[in-house]
Design an enzyme around this catalytic site. Structure first.
Site, PDB file in Angstrom:
ATOM      1  N   CYS A 146       0.818  -1.206   0.000  1.00 60.23           N
ATOM      2  CA  CYS A 146       0.000   0.000   0.000  1.00 60.23           C
ATOM      3  C   CYS A 146       0.858   1.265   0.000  1.00 60.23           C
ATOM      4  CB  CYS A 146      -0.914  -0.012   1.225  1.00 60.23           C
ATOM      5  SG  CYS A 146      -1.808   1.526   1.501  1.00 60.23           S
ATOM      6  N   TRP A 199      -7.657  -6.536   5.704  1.00 54.71           N
ATOM      7  CA  TRP A 199      -6.274  -6.974   5.583  1.00 54.71           C
ATOM      8  C   TRP A 199      -6.047  -8.115   6.571  1.00 54.71           C
ATOM      9  CZ3 TRP A 199      -2.989  -4.832   2.018  1.00 54.71           C
ATOM     10  CH2 TRP A 199      -3.370  -3.601   1.452  1.00 54.71           C
ATOM     11  N   THR A 219      -8.380   0.321   6.727  1.00 51.75           N
ATOM     12  CA  THR A 219      -7.237   0.789   5.957  1.00 51.75           C
ATOM     13  C   THR A 219      -5.935   0.649   6.726  1.00 51.75           C
ATOM     14  OG1 THR A 219      -7.539   3.056   6.747  1.00 51.75           O
ATOM     15  CG2 THR A 219      -8.680   2.451   4.710  1.00 51.75           C
ATOM     16  N   VAL A 220      -4.844   0.638   5.947  1.00 53.92           N
ATOM     17  CA  VAL A 220      -3.492   0.765   6.483  1.00 53.92           C
ATOM     18  C   VAL A 220      -2.901   2.039   5.888  1.00 53.92           C
ATOM     19  CG1 VAL A 220      -3.049  -1.675   6.903  1.00 53.92           C
ATOM     20  CG2 VAL A 220      -2.633  -0.765   4.622  1.00 53.92           C
ATOM     21  N   TYR A 222      -5.310   6.804  -8.984  1.00 54.78           N
ATOM     22  CA  TYR A 222      -6.523   6.054  -8.656  1.00 54.78           C
ATOM     23  C   TYR A 222      -7.731   6.606  -9.406  1.00 54.78           C
ATOM     24  CZ  TYR A 222      -4.153   3.526  -4.926  1.00 54.78           C
ATOM     25  OH  TYR A 222      -3.314   2.692  -4.213  1.00 54.78           O
TER      26      TYR A 222
END
Length: 332
Positions: A41, A74, A108-109, A172
């Protein structure tokens, strides 16, 4: 990705901060928190780079998720038994639910997890790296660089704003565009900004001032993924990074600087994008290239001057447990 739509990033982050004075209820304490990341990521990779540059490895240990996740979360499938050895969880989602039962936003990370409670403190990725610089100073290594110095903050913030909008998030917006019109707009905006960056960096080794700053970290994590992923997978294909001489030399300069390239896992990067984004790549085929050896070619950027670490020093090599496998990174 909805037909006809423009990609919009969900920015509803948990904004609690970990600070030196603990004003949000979470004081800086070495070993209390765990930085959950994936090397795949780009947003998490910022935190990995800043942590290395500042020498926070012991103060802020790291939990590394695997490169491929499902719609749920994740996962820590890289660890024995598929569980993070400290948090004891299989999925990062468990830490989000420990913070907020019924949590319905992005898992999220990067995310910083409070080890005693097992709950996420924050996943506000832009603030996480700034707080590493500003709030964790007591635990910085000797010789750590000033990545967000007071006198340069307005200039760094200005560069970060346009780089985030047009480049970091711009790839993105192109890759997940729901119409030709939205794709064309994102594509033109992206490459106009890359041209602007090329002009700026033709005259200066770094984005702001004559040393490494937060701005360089934020641009690097997009550039290092450009040819491997964004050029083909996200259709950002006017030119490869390796065909943009100034940006390619700048990116190689950073890659070869301790703390940058030694955190990159090209295998994880490619597997994440080409396997997780099944709507874009339904076959699940992961490309073999490009050959990452080019990242080690001479860059010639030292001729522009600048001192990467200012009055400081490079970080030591990564600890054995944090080294990227040699077959995933040419520096190995």
């Amino acid at each position: 990705m909805n037909p006809g739509s423009e990609y919009t990033r969900d920015s509803r982050y948990i904004g609690t901060r970990i600070t030196a004075d603990g004003r949000d209820g979470f004081p800086v304490e070495p070993g209390r928190y765990r930085l959950a990341v994936s090397r795949a990521c780009p947003w998490a990779s910022r935190a990995v780079v800043v942590r290395r540059l500042l020498g926070l490895e012991e103060a802020l240990p790291m939990a590394v998720a695997g490169p491929v996740h499902d719609d749920d979360s994740w996962t820590f499938d890289l660890d024995p038994g598929g569980r993070d050895p400290v948090l004891g969880i299989k999925r990062l989602k468990e830490a989000y639910l420990a913070r907020e039962p019924g949590y319905d936003r992005g898992i999220t990370v990067p995310a910083v997890v409070d080890v005693p409670t097992g709950a996420v403190v924050t996943n506000d990725f832009p603030q996480i790296t700034l707080d590493m610089s500003l709030e964790w100073t007591r635990y910085h290594r000797p010789g750590a660089p000033a990545l967000y110095p007071p006198e340069l903050r307005p200039a760094i913030d200005a560069v970060n704003e346009v780089v985030y909008r047009d480049v970091n998030n711009g790839v993105y917006r192109a890759g997940f565009a729901g119409s030709q019109e939205k794709y064309d707009a994102a594509y033109e905006r992206l490459f106009a900004r890359l041209d602007w960056l090329s002009d700026r960096l033709a005259l200066s080794r770094y984005l702001v001032g004559d040393t490494l700053t937060e701005a360089d970290v934020r641009l690097f994590t997009t550039l290092v993924r450009f040819d491997a992923v964004y050029h083909g997978h996200f259709k950002c294909n006017r030119r490869k990074l390796s065909e943009m001489p100034v940006l390619w030399a700048y990116a190689r300069d950073l890659f070869q600087t301790p703390g940058f390239g030694d955190t990159v896992d090209f295998d994880h990067i490619k597997r994440h994008y080409y396997l997780v984004h099944s709507d874009i790549n339904p076959t699940g085929i992961v490309p073999g290239g490009p050959d990452p050896a080019g990242w080690l070619a001479p860059h010639g950027r030292a001729a522009l001057g600048g001192r990467p670490f200012g009055d400081g020093t490079p970080p030591d090599p990564p600890a054995p447990g944090e080294r990227v496998p040699a077959d995933h990174n040419p520096l190995g």
